[in-house]
Design a protein around this motif. Structure first.
Motif, PDB file in Angstrom:
ATOM      1  N   LEU A   1      -2.235  -0.922   4.704  1.00 32.09           N
ATOM      2  CA  LEU A   1      -2.271  -0.404   3.335  1.00 32.09           C
ATOM      3  C   LEU A   1      -3.628   0.215   3.024  1.00 32.09           C
ATOM      4  O   LEU A   1      -3.702   1.309   2.454  1.00 32.09           O
ATOM      5  CB  LEU A   1      -1.947  -1.515   2.338  1.00 32.09           C
ATOM      6  CG  LEU A   1      -1.948  -1.112   0.865  1.00 32.09           C
ATOM      7  CD1 LEU A   1      -0.913  -0.031   0.597  1.00 32.09           C
ATOM      8  CD2 LEU A   1      -1.684  -2.330  -0.013  1.00 32.09           C
ATOM      9  N   ALA A   2      -4.697  -0.453   3.418  1.00 32.81           N
ATOM     10  CA  ALA A   2      -6.042   0.105   3.214  1.00 32.81           C
ATOM     11  C   ALA A   2      -6.191   1.423   3.973  1.00 32.81           C
ATOM     12  O   ALA A   2      -6.780   2.383   3.455  1.00 32.81           O
ATOM     13  CB  ALA A   2      -7.100  -0.899   3.672  1.00 32.81           C
TER      14      ALA A   2
ATOM     15  N   VAL B   1      -4.278   4.156   2.099  1.00 28.03           N
ATOM     16  CA  VAL B   1      -5.037   4.571   0.915  1.00 28.03           C
ATOM     17  C   VAL B   1      -6.197   5.465   1.332  1.00 28.03           C
ATOM     18  O   VAL B   1      -6.470   6.492   0.701  1.00 28.03           O
ATOM     19  CB  VAL B   1      -5.521   3.345   0.116  1.00 28.03           C
ATOM     20  CG1 VAL B   1      -6.526   3.744  -0.953  1.00 28.03           C
ATOM     21  CG2 VAL B   1      -4.345   2.621  -0.515  1.00 28.03           C
TER      22      VAL B   1
ATOM     23  N   ALA C   1      -4.785   8.830   2.254  1.00 30.61           N
ATOM     24  CA  ALA C   1      -4.346   9.561   1.066  1.00 30.61           C
ATOM     25  C   ALA C   1      -5.532  10.105   0.278  1.00 30.61           C
ATOM     26  O   ALA C   1      -5.440  11.163  -0.342  1.00 30.61           O
ATOM     27  CB  ALA C   1      -3.490   8.657   0.182  1.00 30.61           C
ATOM     28  N   GLY C   2      -6.647   9.382   0.312  1.00 31.04           N
ATOM     29  CA  GLY C   2      -7.819   9.807  -0.443  1.00 31.04           C
ATOM     30  C   GLY C   2      -8.852  10.553   0.377  1.00 31.04           C
ATOM     31  O   GLY C   2     -10.009  10.666  -0.034  1.00 31.04           O
TER      32      GLY C   2
END
Length: 114
Positions: free
Chosen positions: A70-71, A74, A77-78
């Motif tokens: 998940l990290a 993220v 995505a960023g």
């Protein structure tokens, strides 16, 4: 012959750092935590959430892997934002380094129990 632009190479560099972070914190930390807990007991785990999960080792490893993935998602995505921050590579190097240290500590505990 195909040439890569510097933009494409930077993308690969960013992805490699994210994969490294996920691998160290998900796989290495997860497996070394399970190994240490199996040899010295779950009561020595300092994180109360992980300590509770260690009663079911597969669940504990799954949660650690899921959190790391998940990290990583993220971070991917960023990417456009992260790459605007000065020193963003150092941030990943520090995260990977800390994960390596934590893994080493876990292995040290496991080896000390032998």
């Amino acid at each position: 012959m195909q040439f890569r632009s510097s933009e494409t190479e930077r993308d690969a560099d960013y992805a490699a750092l994210v994969v490294g972070m996920v691998f160290v914190w998900g796989v290495c930390d997860g497996v070394s935590t399970l190994l240490a807990a199996s040899l010295v007991g779950v009561e020595f785990e300092t994180n109360p959430i992980v300590r509770a999960l260690l009663s079911t080792p597969a669940l504990a490893l799954g949660v650690k892997l899921a959190a790391a993935v998940l990290a990583g998602l993220v971070a991917l995505a960023g990417e456009r934002f992260v790459r605007t921050v000065p020193g963003w590579r150092w941030f990943f190097f520090v995260l990977i380094g800390l994960g390596t240290v934590v893994t080493g500590l876990n292995l040290g505990v496991a080896i000390g129990a032998l």
